[in-house]
Design an enzyme around this catalytic site. Sequence first.
Site, PDB file in Angstrom:
ATOM      1  N   HIS A   1       0.807  -1.217   0.000  1.00 56.04           N
ATOM      2  CA  HIS A   1       0.000   0.000   0.000  1.00 56.04           C
ATOM      3  C   HIS A   1       0.842   1.269   0.000  1.00 56.04           C
ATOM      4  CE1 HIS A   1      -3.678  -2.327   1.787  1.00 56.04           C
ATOM      5  NE2 HIS A   1      -3.521  -2.515   0.498  1.00 56.04           N
TER       6      HIS A   1
ATOM      7  N   ASN B   1      -3.842 -12.453  15.799  1.00 56.78           N
ATOM      8  CA  ASN B   1      -4.625 -11.222  15.781  1.00 56.78           C
ATOM      9  C   ASN B   1      -5.181 -10.938  17.166  1.00 56.78           C
ATOM     10  OD1 ASN B   1      -5.580  -8.983  14.415  1.00 56.78           O
ATOM     11  ND2 ASN B   1      -7.107 -10.090  13.216  1.00 56.78           N
TER      12      ASN B   1
ATOM     13  N   GLU C   1      -8.259 -10.022  17.646  1.00 55.26           N
ATOM     14  CA  GLU C   1      -9.564 -10.666  17.586  1.00 55.26           C
ATOM     15  C   GLU C   1      -9.688 -11.348  16.233  1.00 55.26           C
ATOM     16  OE1 GLU C   1     -11.935  -6.637  16.176  1.00 55.26           O
ATOM     17  OE2 GLU C   1     -11.908  -7.202  18.295  1.00 55.26           O
TER      18      GLU C   1
END
Length: 242
Positions: free
Chosen positions: A118, A210, A212
């Site tokens: 990105h 992660n 979550e």
Amino acid sequence: MTNSGNIVILTGAGVSAESGIDTFRAGANGGPSLWEQHRVEDVATPEAFARDPELVLRFYDMRRAAIQTKQPNAAHIALARLEREWPVRSGGGSVLIVTQNVDDLHERGGATNVLHMHGEHLSAWCTACDTRHRWTGALIERPPCPACGAPALRPDIVWFGEVPYRMEDIYQALAQASLFVSIGTSGAVYPAAGFVRTARELGLQTLELNLERSQGSAWFHETRLGPATATVSGWVEGLLER
């Protein structure tokens, strides 16, 4: 889980959140939101830049200045250690870090094989001569391009609606890997969110680390939940100590 072969690691905002880097969404991976005072459409699209370049440049100038005050955390340092030690430990395997993040904390943490899909805050792209330059200062005053002199520099960031960088290289790396690991990403932003499906189709083992479960969590063979500084450090330590 494999203890040999190439590893492709995708990192998202959750890796840098514990270093104090703003995240895209309020509450995502425990960090504040970049967009609490700005709509994505106003600061992160080509149309926004065409409509109000000063707003966009000011927004990214602030982000560029802010990341230079932050430091890599234990997750960045652990991944750099894995990159260094895995080739010997695995008998020739490699580690590629594909990051959605536009900070330079992986590199400052010691990693060298990093692909910024990105873009990067510390880079400016001249739209007049298509050159890129390392850039640590402001762009709001429209400084001249070091290569051609045109006042045509913009943040070297992939905005919404633009194609991420080096997609062919990423898919080639996945095709040559045996393990895909996703760290600190919501699984909501494509095409990165689709890498796990590609990995599964190619027969790779897949692991999610992660805070979550991500939106694509069901595609992973294994998910480990917790802060990146803990989960990444623990995973790397376990992998290298086998």
